[in-house]
Structure formats: C-alpha cells, structure tokens
Design a protein around this motif. Structure first.
Motif, mmCIF file in Angstrom:
data_model
loop_
_atom_site.group_PDB
_atom_site.id
_atom_site.type_symbol
_atom_site.label_atom_id
_atom_site.label_comp_id
_atom_site.label_asym_id
_atom_site.label_seq_id
_atom_site.Cartn_x
_atom_site.Cartn_y
_atom_site.Cartn_z
ATOM 1 N N ARG A 198 0.862 -1.189 0.000
ATOM 2 C CA ARG A 198 0.000 0.000 0.000
ATOM 3 C C ARG A 198 0.889 1.227 0.000
ATOM 4 N NH1 ARG A 198 -5.282 0.503 3.478
ATOM 5 N NH2 ARG A 198 -5.894 -0.663 1.637
ATOM 6 N N ARG A 199 0.515 2.196 -0.836
ATOM 7 C CA ARG A 199 1.276 3.447 -0.899
ATOM 8 C C ARG A 199 0.326 4.627 -0.822
ATOM 9 N NH1 ARG A 199 2.796 4.420 -7.205
ATOM 10 N NH2 ARG A 199 0.928 3.479 -8.056
ATOM 11 N N SER A 200 0.848 5.728 -0.336
ATOM 12 C CA SER A 200 0.040 6.942 -0.278
ATOM 13 C C SER A 200 0.120 7.652 -1.629
ATOM 14 C CB SER A 200 0.530 7.859 0.840
ATOM 15 O OG SER A 200 1.873 8.208 0.648
ATOM 16 N N TRP A 225 -4.980 6.229 -0.935
ATOM 17 C CA TRP A 225 -4.012 5.144 -1.027
ATOM 18 C C TRP A 225 -4.244 4.338 -2.291
ATOM 19 C CZ3 TRP A 225 -6.490 6.454 3.456
ATOM 20 C CH2 TRP A 225 -5.665 6.878 4.496
ATOM 21 N N ALA A 268 6.902 6.175 -0.526
ATOM 22 C CA ALA A 268 5.442 6.272 -0.496
ATOM 23 C C ALA A 268 4.793 5.054 0.157
ATOM 24 C CB ALA A 268 4.900 6.443 -1.911
ATOM 25 N N THR A 283 3.306 2.661 2.751
ATOM 26 C CA THR A 283 2.778 2.805 4.105
ATOM 27 C C THR A 283 2.543 1.458 4.773
ATOM 28 O OG1 THR A 283 0.481 2.882 3.342
ATOM 29 C CG2 THR A 283 1.653 4.988 3.548
#
Length: 73
Positions: free
Chosen positions: A20-22, A27, A58, A60
């Motif tokens: 998961r990335r912002s 997201w 990035a 998370t």
C-alpha cells in the motif's frame, strides 16, 4: 507493526505481497509478486496492471499474502 520497507527488503524476489502506498487523496494497493527491489523503489508484477513501480518513500504498509486458489474451469 514493523517498518514495511524493511519487510520488503527481507523478502525474496518472487514473494507474493500487497504493497500500500500513499497517493494524492488516499491510497493505492499493488497485489502481486515482488520482481525487483532497489534503494528507491520496488516493482510488483500484478495480474491486471502488469509491472507496477512503487517508490519506497510512499510505502505505508506491506504484507506477504498466500498464493491464489487455482482457477476453476
């Protein structure tokens, strides 16, 4: 929960993961196989989007996920 980037660094290439990335406004998740890991990014091979490059700054969250069940005929 540990550092997700350190988790990725400890994974063997070919491990099935969800990363998961912002992004702006929320997201984005990439589910697939870890194909490459550099000092700045990881590359996940997804079934729908192909190779997805995710900048490590990035990320998370990241977890190992089991293999998908066999496809039905």
């Amino acid at each position: 929960m540990g550092d997700p980037v350190e988790f990725l660094r400890g994974c063997a290439l070919g491990t099935r993961v969800t990363v998961r990335r912002s992004i702006d406004g929320g997201w984005s998740d990439a589910l697939g196989y870890l194909r490459e890991l550099t000092d700045t990014a990881c590359v996940i091979e997804t079934r729908r989007r192909g190779l997805v490059t995710v900048p490590l700054d990035a990320v998370t969250n990241a977890i190992r996920v089991p293999e998908p069940p066999p496809r039905r005929r």
